[in-house]
Write an enzyme that holds these catalytic residues in place. Structure first.
Site, PDB file in Angstrom:
ATOM      1  N   HIS A  54     -11.826 -11.684   5.683  1.00 35.55           N
ATOM      2  CA  HIS A  54     -12.331 -10.317   5.542  1.00 35.55           C
ATOM      3  C   HIS A  54     -13.699 -10.272   4.865  1.00 35.55           C
ATOM      4  O   HIS A  54     -14.373  -9.255   4.895  1.00 35.55           O
ATOM      5  CB  HIS A  54     -11.326  -9.493   4.733  1.00 35.55           C
ATOM      6  CG  HIS A  54     -10.961  -8.174   5.316  1.00 35.55           C
ATOM      7  ND1 HIS A  54     -11.257  -7.784   6.610  1.00 35.55           N
ATOM      8  CD2 HIS A  54     -10.301  -7.130   4.759  1.00 35.55           C
ATOM      9  CE1 HIS A  54     -10.785  -6.565   6.815  1.00 35.55           C
ATOM     10  NE2 HIS A  54     -10.206  -6.145   5.723  1.00 35.55           N
ATOM     11  N   TYR A  82     -10.959 -13.069  -3.247  1.00 36.89           N
ATOM     12  CA  TYR A  82     -11.280 -12.802  -1.846  1.00 36.89           C
ATOM     13  C   TYR A  82     -12.509 -13.543  -1.327  1.00 36.89           C
ATOM     14  O   TYR A  82     -12.841 -13.425  -0.157  1.00 36.89           O
ATOM     15  CB  TYR A  82     -11.502 -11.289  -1.649  1.00 36.89           C
ATOM     16  CG  TYR A  82     -10.299 -10.472  -2.033  1.00 36.89           C
ATOM     17  CD1 TYR A  82      -9.201 -10.400  -1.191  1.00 36.89           C
ATOM     18  CD2 TYR A  82     -10.254  -9.789  -3.241  1.00 36.89           C
ATOM     19  CE1 TYR A  82      -8.082  -9.665  -1.539  1.00 36.89           C
ATOM     20  CE2 TYR A  82      -9.144  -9.054  -3.596  1.00 36.89           C
ATOM     21  CZ  TYR A  82      -8.057  -8.997  -2.745  1.00 36.89           C
ATOM     22  OH  TYR A  82      -6.945  -8.271  -3.096  1.00 36.89           O
ATOM     23  N   ASN A 114     -11.363  -0.984   2.438  1.00 38.72           N
ATOM     24  CA  ASN A 114     -10.928   0.296   2.996  1.00 38.72           C
ATOM     25  C   ASN A 114     -11.669   1.485   2.407  1.00 38.72           C
ATOM     26  O   ASN A 114     -11.546   2.602   2.920  1.00 38.72           O
ATOM     27  CB  ASN A 114      -9.423   0.480   2.803  1.00 38.72           C
ATOM     28  CG  ASN A 114      -8.621  -0.554   3.552  1.00 38.72           C
ATOM     29  OD1 ASN A 114      -9.162  -1.369   4.297  1.00 38.72           O
ATOM     30  ND2 ASN A 114      -7.321  -0.521   3.358  1.00 38.72           N
TER      31      ASN A 114
END
Length: 184
Positions: A19, A14, A65
């Site tokens: 994000h 990532y 999240n």
């Protein structure tokens, strides 16, 4: 002590995704302040100073999240007040490269911020949002935010992150109103 929390997802898969722009900003601030990252519970932290004032940079190591779990733990463990925290994250509702600072409000659909507000039990959390919106709405929003920046976006990203760093520095030196007036 003031804390700057950059949001993102942990792990090499990532690192360069949209994000993770919050992590990217936290890393740039750490470099500018000559700080060093260390593990603290479920976050990486960099304790440093900005013009003599103590500052803690943080990158929660839970997935986006579940950011609230790590942020709640971090603030509790370091006896920090949510009112002395600025959360930095990506915003798909803002045009690419635009910056918005707000002192309070809802999560606006961002699941990482939603988790933080839920865990802290308050919407009184300052945030700096960095726009990542595409020119055309994506078919799959989740896939979009987890994709790496395009070549054109990567070329523009250093200037965007530099501006966001200056916004954070203004927020800390001159106050939120000055930062909002200059960078929103």
């Amino acid at each position: 002590m003031f804390s700057i929390v950059g949001l993102g997802n942990p792990g090499p898969r990532y690192v360069y995704t949209r994000h993770n722009v919050g992590f990217m900003l936290a890393d740039l601030l750490a470099v500018r302040q000559r700080g060093r990252w260390e593990r603290s519970g479920r976050s990486l932290v960099c304790k440093t100073r900005l013009e003599g004032q103590p500052l803690m940079l943080a990158k929660p190591q839970t997935f986006m999240n579940r950011s609230g779990e790590a942020v709640h733990e971090l603030l509790y463990d370091h006896r920090l007040d949510p009112a002395s925290t600025l959360v930095v994250y990506d915003e798909v509702a803002l045009p690419f490269g635009k910056i918005r600072i707000r002192l309070r409000g809802s999560a606006g659909g961002h699941k990482g911020m939603k988790s933080i507000l839920s865990w802290l039990g308050s919407q009184e959390v300052a945030r700096l949002r960095i726009g990542i919106a595409p020119e055309e709405p994506p078919d799959d929003l989740v896939a979009f935010v987890l994709e790496e920046f395009t070549r054109r976006e990567r070329e523009e990203l250093p200037e965007i992150l530099d501006t966001a760093c200056r916004a954070v520095e203004t927020f800390l030196r001159e106050g939120p109103e000055a930062a909002m007036g200059r960078f929103n």
